[in-house]
Design a protein around this motif. Structure first.
Motif, PDB file in Angstrom:
ATOM      1  N   SER A 175       6.522  -5.153  -0.173  1.00 55.74           N
ATOM      2  CA  SER A 175       6.083  -4.658  -1.488  1.00 55.74           C
ATOM      3  C   SER A 175       7.283  -4.447  -2.410  1.00 55.74           C
ATOM      4  O   SER A 175       7.177  -4.592  -3.627  1.00 55.74           O
ATOM      5  CB  SER A 175       5.265  -3.372  -1.334  1.00 55.74           C
ATOM      6  N   TYR A 234       8.057  -7.712  -4.027  1.00 56.86           N
ATOM      7  CA  TYR A 234       7.081  -7.992  -5.096  1.00 56.86           C
ATOM      8  C   TYR A 234       7.442  -7.200  -6.358  1.00 56.86           C
ATOM      9  O   TYR A 234       7.475  -7.746  -7.470  1.00 56.86           O
ATOM     10  CB  TYR A 234       5.667  -7.638  -4.618  1.00 56.86           C
ATOM     11  N   ILE A 251       0.160 -11.693  -5.398  1.00 61.13           N
ATOM     12  CA  ILE A 251       0.267 -11.158  -4.036  1.00 61.13           C
ATOM     13  C   ILE A 251      -0.736 -11.891  -3.161  1.00 61.13           C
ATOM     14  O   ILE A 251      -1.910 -11.991  -3.510  1.00 61.13           O
ATOM     15  CB  ILE A 251      -0.087  -9.661  -3.989  1.00 61.13           C
ATOM     16  N   VAL A 283       4.008   1.914  -1.076  1.00 61.03           N
ATOM     17  CA  VAL A 283       3.611   0.521  -0.794  1.00 61.03           C
ATOM     18  C   VAL A 283       2.453   0.132  -1.710  1.00 61.03           C
ATOM     19  O   VAL A 283       2.510  -0.871  -2.427  1.00 61.03           O
ATOM     20  CB  VAL A 283       3.180   0.349   0.686  1.00 61.03           C
ATOM     21  N   TYR A 284       1.379   0.949  -1.717  1.00 63.06           N
ATOM     22  CA  TYR A 284       0.176   0.555  -2.468  1.00 63.06           C
ATOM     23  C   TYR A 284       0.366   0.703  -3.980  1.00 63.06           C
ATOM     24  O   TYR A 284      -0.203  -0.065  -4.747  1.00 63.06           O
ATOM     25  CB  TYR A 284      -1.057   1.290  -1.919  1.00 63.06           C
ATOM     26  N   ARG A 292       3.121  -0.015  -5.509  1.00 67.86           N
ATOM     27  CA  ARG A 292       3.824  -1.256  -5.898  1.00 67.86           C
ATOM     28  C   ARG A 292       2.869  -2.447  -5.969  1.00 67.86           C
ATOM     29  O   ARG A 292       3.043  -3.347  -6.774  1.00 67.86           O
ATOM     30  CB  ARG A 292       4.891  -1.593  -4.860  1.00 67.86           C
ATOM     31  N   LEU A 293       1.857  -2.419  -5.089  1.00 69.63           N
ATOM     32  CA  LEU A 293       0.925  -3.549  -5.046  1.00 69.63           C
ATOM     33  C   LEU A 293      -0.156  -3.427  -6.122  1.00 69.63           C
ATOM     34  O   LEU A 293      -1.020  -4.286  -6.227  1.00 69.63           O
ATOM     35  CB  LEU A 293       0.280  -3.655  -3.657  1.00 69.63           C
TER      36      LEU A 293
END
Ligand code: FAD
Ligand code: NAD
Length: 467
Positions: A57, A60, A80, A192-193, A195-196
């Motif tokens: 992540s 990304y 992604i 993590v989430y 960033r996504l």
């Protein structure tokens, strides 16, 4: 019946390291693991997969947010492939756990797959789907680890109301993830989430995130993660979590006793972990379990039954992989007649967000509470050439030392690669270095490590060079 000098129950970083060290020291060793894959929480559903997702992540986020400033243009949209990201994570886990199989083989450790339970103090039943076999062990090391904890009113359904285990293997990116608990897991997986592309709301009971670390670290990480778009609700006590189809509602009360509700499509419960002894039948060997469910041990990690030891998350202390491993080696060496020692004050703690957070020794709050006279030297990452070159200017290094002797008492960092930098602080403190000792050592230029030298200079005589 097979007979062993040592049987280790559990193959996490505590158990497998204990087994290797026992074998190195010439003991005939068996390791028992209930799952068909070795490595425990850390390798399968903990340290390794979470770091794999943090790294993916991070790439990304760099691609969509930071490449441009470096003069890198990506024609078209950066997308992604979440399935591939999760598959890569699984393959990293697979390679790592295979490595443990290799090490067991190399060290001639017999691996048993099945639930280990005490028959008595020297016999262990190993039950798998197909059979139960019994082995005899002169000594046993319990390394059965931990499982996620929850709150009494929460029903973890493993689909939408989840723990870290499920959060590491989701099949879609949540729209809004409500994270209960602003500790290590909540922040790492929350980041993590975020960033996504998920909206992430962290609901924390205490008045700051990572509440056991130095408060300067909590403040800095809150500031940076807010900039990244994570929302924090501190001093909020969660009182209910419910699900209607795919909608989750979390109810909490704030400091002023107002009821606050959050709705999202996923709720990550990350309020700590609890020791795991289900199925172990410690009572058959007479091993004492504390009220909090931990295996009770003395300072040598020996239980009340003299040939049975326990290590890692299932005993008191920080629930960290490297702490479990140190304890594994310690017990093996005790069994071999050596006199090993662990200084628990010098077990570092790291949060692998970006910027990373790393600590060792006493926090400023602990020194104040103990009325200890100390000096503090701090250096901001933004003043480093290396940080400016990479664009990682958030964070600082803070060194706390004894006001009279200058001995380093605690080192607290936030910044790029501080998870690796903390090793220097641990080494210095193991050798009881003064802040001036660190200040006088040459640190390569340009590196993030220069912040350690500068903070030490600041702590020595307030003579940092670059601020
Ligand atoms: P475990 O790793 O839990 O292993 C215990 C093993 O025993 C398991 O495989 C279990 O199946 C087995 N077992 C249990 N009972 C029996 C039985 N009766 N018979 C046979 N087998 C049994 N720590 C860090 O230091 N750094 C990190 O970055 C980090 N990240 C983490 C991220 C997440 C999401 C989580 C959940 C944890 C993380 N941790 C991290 C914590 C770390 O995983 C634990 O501290 C560590 O795994 C503890 O090791 P252990 O050997 O005591 O137990
Ligand atoms: P944690 O203890 O780090 O954090 C739990 C957080 O939940 C705390 O901030 C606590 O105040 C909060 N909390 C507790 N009850 C609450 C409530 N009712 N409402 C709101 N907030 C509440 O636990 P964790 O993040 O679940 O991690 C578990 C263990 O795994 C930790 O002990 C940690 O050491 C280990 N771990 C380590 C790493 C690492 O080393 N990088 C990474 C992940 C996990």
């Amino acid at each position: 019946m097979s007979k062993y000098d040592v049987a280790v129950i559990g193959s996490g970083p505590g158990g497998y390291v204990a087994a290797i060290r026992c074998a190195q020291l010439g003991m005939k060793t068996a390791i028992i693991e209930k799952y068909s894959v070795l490595g425990g929480t850390c390798l399968n559903v903990g340290c390794i997969p979470s770091k794999a997702l943090l790294d993916s992540s991070h790439h990304y986020e760099d691609a969509i947010k930071h490449f441009e400033e470096h003069g890198i243009e990506i024609p078209g949209e950066v997308k992604i492939n979440f399935k591939k990201m999760i598959e890569r994570k699984a393959s990293v886990v697979d390679q790592t756990t295979k490595g443990i199989e290799f090490l067991m083989n190399k060290n001639k450790i017999d691996v048993f797959t099945g639930m280990g339970s005490f028959k008595d103090a020297t016999h262990i039943d190993i039950t798998s789907e197909s059979k139960t076999e019994t082995i005899e062990a002169t000594n046993t090391i319990i390394a059965t680890g931990s499982k996620p904890a929850s709150l009494p009113f929460i029903k973890i359904d493993k689909e939408r109301i989840i723990t870290s285990t499920e959060a590491l293997s989701l099949t879609e990116i949540p729209k809004h993830m409500i994270v209960i608990g602003g500790g290590v897991i909540g922040l790492e997986l929350g980041q993590v989430y975020r960033r996504l592309g998920s909206e992430v709301s962290v609901v924390e009971y205490m008045d700051r995130i990572i509440p056991t670390m130095d408060s300067a670290q909590s403040k800095e990480l809150t500031k940076v993660m807010k900039k990244q778009g994570v929302k924090f609700y501190l001093s909020h006590k969660v009182s209910a979590v419910s699900r209607k189809k795919n909608e989750i509602t979390v109810t909490a009360t704030d400091k002023k006793d107002n009821e606050v509700t959050f709705t999202g499509d996923y709720c990550l419960v990350s309020v700590g972990r609890k020791a795991y002894t289900e199925g172990l039948k410690p009572e058959n060997a007479g091993v004492k379990i504390t009220e909090r469910g931990l295996v009770e041990t003395n300072e040598h990690l020996q239980t009340n039954v003299k040939n049975i030891y326990a290590i890692g998350d299932v005993v008191k202390g920080a629930m960290l992989a490297h702490k479990a491993s140190e304890e594994g080696s310690l017990v093996a060496e005790i069994l071999a007649g050596q006199k090993p020692h662990i200084d628990y004050n010098l077990i570092p703690g790291v949060v692998y967000t970006w910027p990373e957070v790393a600590s060792v020794g006493k926090t400023e709050e602990q020194l104040k509470e103990a009325k200890f006279e100390y000096k503090s030297g701090q250096f901001p990452m933004r003043a480093l050439g290396r940080s400016r070159a990479s664009g990682d200017t958030d964070g600082f290094v803070k060194i706390l030392s004894d006001k009279t002797t200058d001995e380093v008492l605690g080192v607290h960092m936030v910044g790029a690669r501080v998870a690796d930098l903390i090793a220097e602080a641990v080494t210095a403190m193991e050798f009881r270095a003064s802040a001036e000792d660190i200040a006088r050592m040459s640190h390569a230029h340009p590196t993030y490590a220069e912040a350690v030298k500068e903070a030490a200079l600041a702590a020595t005589e307030n003579r940092a060079l670059h601020i």
